[in-house]
Enzyme design. Structure first.
Site, mmCIF file in Angstrom:
data_model
loop_
_atom_site.group_PDB
_atom_site.id
_atom_site.type_symbol
_atom_site.label_atom_id
_atom_site.label_comp_id
_atom_site.label_asym_id
_atom_site.label_seq_id
_atom_site.Cartn_x
_atom_site.Cartn_y
_atom_site.Cartn_z
ATOM 1 N N GLY A 10 -15.446 7.272 -27.141
ATOM 2 C CA GLY A 10 -14.945 8.343 -28.002
ATOM 3 C C GLY A 10 -14.580 7.822 -29.384
ATOM 4 C CD GLN A 11 -13.475 11.773 -33.402
ATOM 5 O OE1 GLN A 11 -13.703 11.703 -34.611
ATOM 6 N NE2 GLN A 11 -12.738 12.754 -32.891
ATOM 7 C CB ALA A 60 -8.296 13.137 -23.552
ATOM 8 C CB THR A 62 -11.074 16.083 -26.656
ATOM 9 O OG1 THR A 62 -12.468 15.763 -26.627
ATOM 10 C CG2 THR A 62 -10.262 14.841 -26.368
ATOM 11 C CB THR A 101 -2.290 16.518 -28.764
ATOM 12 O OG1 THR A 101 -2.547 17.630 -29.628
ATOM 13 C CG2 THR A 101 -1.893 17.089 -27.411
ATOM 14 C CG ASP A 102 -1.242 18.736 -33.296
ATOM 15 O OD1 ASP A 102 -2.115 18.119 -32.650
ATOM 16 O OD2 ASP A 102 -1.527 19.710 -34.020
ATOM 17 C CE1 TYR A 125 -6.932 17.814 -25.515
ATOM 18 C CE2 TYR A 125 -5.502 18.763 -27.189
ATOM 19 C CZ TYR A 125 -6.189 17.682 -26.676
ATOM 20 O OH TYR A 125 -6.132 16.479 -27.325
ATOM 21 C CE LYS A 129 -3.768 14.290 -24.631
ATOM 22 N NZ LYS A 129 -4.553 13.049 -24.335
ATOM 23 C CD1 TRP A 150 -4.946 18.879 -36.623
ATOM 24 C CD2 TRP A 150 -5.177 19.093 -38.839
ATOM 25 N NE1 TRP A 150 -4.297 20.020 -37.010
ATOM 26 C CE2 TRP A 150 -4.426 20.172 -38.353
ATOM 27 C CE3 TRP A 150 -5.436 19.015 -40.203
ATOM 28 C CZ2 TRP A 150 -3.936 21.184 -39.190
ATOM 29 C CZ3 TRP A 150 -4.944 20.011 -41.033
ATOM 30 C CH2 TRP A 150 -4.215 21.083 -40.527
#
Ligand SMILES: NC(=O)c1ccc[n+]([C@@H]2O[C@H](COP(=O)([O-])OP(=O)(O)OC[C@H]3O[C@@H](n4cnc5c(N)ncnc54)[C@H](OP(=O)(O)O)[C@@H]3O)[C@@H](O)[C@H]2O)c1
Length: 282
Positions: A10-11, A60, A62, A101-102, A125, A129, A150
């Site tokens: 992933g990223q 995750a 996502t 995550t936010d 989601y 989380k 983001w």
């Protein structure tokens, strides 16, 4: 130090492994093929064989909108998968960094969310989380819960790539202007995460690039820096319906980073400039 990184395809996982290796640490990157985190037997087998000093858990489910229809699989990965990892980390005494995550917050108001504020997710989601956070807190003591938002990195899909692709064929776009937050460049975040596992300053943290913007402002800056002439129109979330509800206020306080001797991330505009250079060079 030996660190196992989940979600290496992933990223974020990709950049975390690079950062660990550049500092001379042993990085073991795994993804679904090597360690499906929903398989508790496999998770135990891999972790007890590798015996890492730390796990940086980036894997995750996502797909935020698809999650509304795929509640079971989303929960299996984000909540149960995290529980599988947390249990073994607790047993073998490995540090655990859980990327959250936010979206654990409901996005009401305009204040900055503090790391210990009450969590109240708006969508599937975010809920799963949040359940992952609870599992980490239940089964381990040596944890870092790091909430980000983001996200953009070279290795995967993100808002910047979407905008650049749309900009090739469109000269006008509508982008929502009533959700405020801060983008996170995985390259910058990876450095902070490795700084964290070098310490024992456990707890909940927020970590995004500095500065605030809306998606509309983010899009405008992407086109400006990329030199693309695209007219961006600000619209409200109501005019841009999506399956999953999204928080309007994702302003997160990062003061705790400094309080614990960690460096804040650079501004999001600076991160965007370096990211555009990075993807152009690839
Ligand atoms: N992207 C965002 O904007 C954002 C915002 C806030 C927080 N985060 C959090 O930041 C972290 C990193 O995000 P990212 O953007 O780097 O995610 P990503 O690019 O979607 O990468 C997640 C990786 O996890 C893998 N994965 C999925 N299910 C798995 C399973 N059962 N077992 C093992 N690996 C599995 C995925 O494989 P497949 O691709 O094959 O499914 C993918 O390689 C995640 O924890 C995410 O929740 C992301």
């Amino acid at each position: 130090m030996k660190v196992l990184v989940t979600g290496v395809k992933g990223q974020l996982g990709y950049d975390v492994v690079n950062e660990l290796e550049s500092r001379g640490y042993t990085a073991v990157g795994v993804d679904v093929a090597e360690m499906d985190i929903t398989d508790s037997v496999k998770v135990r087998e891999v972790l007890t064989e590798e015996m890492p000093d730390a796990v940086i858990h980036c894997a995750a489910y996502t797909a935020v909108d698809a999650a509304e229809d795929q509640v079971e699989i989303c929960r299996k990965v984000n909540a149960d998968g995290t529980e599988n990892i947390a249990k073994v980390c607790g047993e073998i005494g490995s540090k655990l960094v859980y990327i959250s995550t936010d979206y654990v917050f409901d996005g009401e108001g305009t204040q900055l969310w503090q790391p210990d504020d009450e969590r109240h997710p708006l969508n599937v989601y975010g809920q799963t989380k949040y359940e992952g956070e609870l599992a980490v807190e239940k089964y381990t003591d040596k944890y870092f819960i790091v909430r980000i938002a983001w996200v953009f990195g070279v290795n995967g899909k993100n808002f910047i790539k979407t905008m650049l692709n749309l900009g090739k064929t469109r000269d006008e776009l509508n982008v929502v202007n009533d959700q405020t937050g801060s983008p996170t460049y995985t390259y910058d975040l990876a450095r902070l995460l490795v700084d964290m596992v070098e310490t024992e300053k456990y707890g909940r943290y927020h970590a995004t690039n500095e500065g605030l913007c809306t998606w509309y402002e983010f899009a405008k800056e992407i086109f400006r820096q990329a030199g693309l002439n695209v007219k961006v129109n600000p619209v409200s979330s109501d005019e841009f319906p999506s399956k999953a509800k999204r928080p309007h206020n994702s302003r997160m306080s990062k003061d705790k980073l400094e309080e614990n001797g960690f460096q804040r991330l650079p501004s999001w505009e600076d991160a965007l400039a370096r990211y555009l250079k990075e993807i152009n060079e690839k």
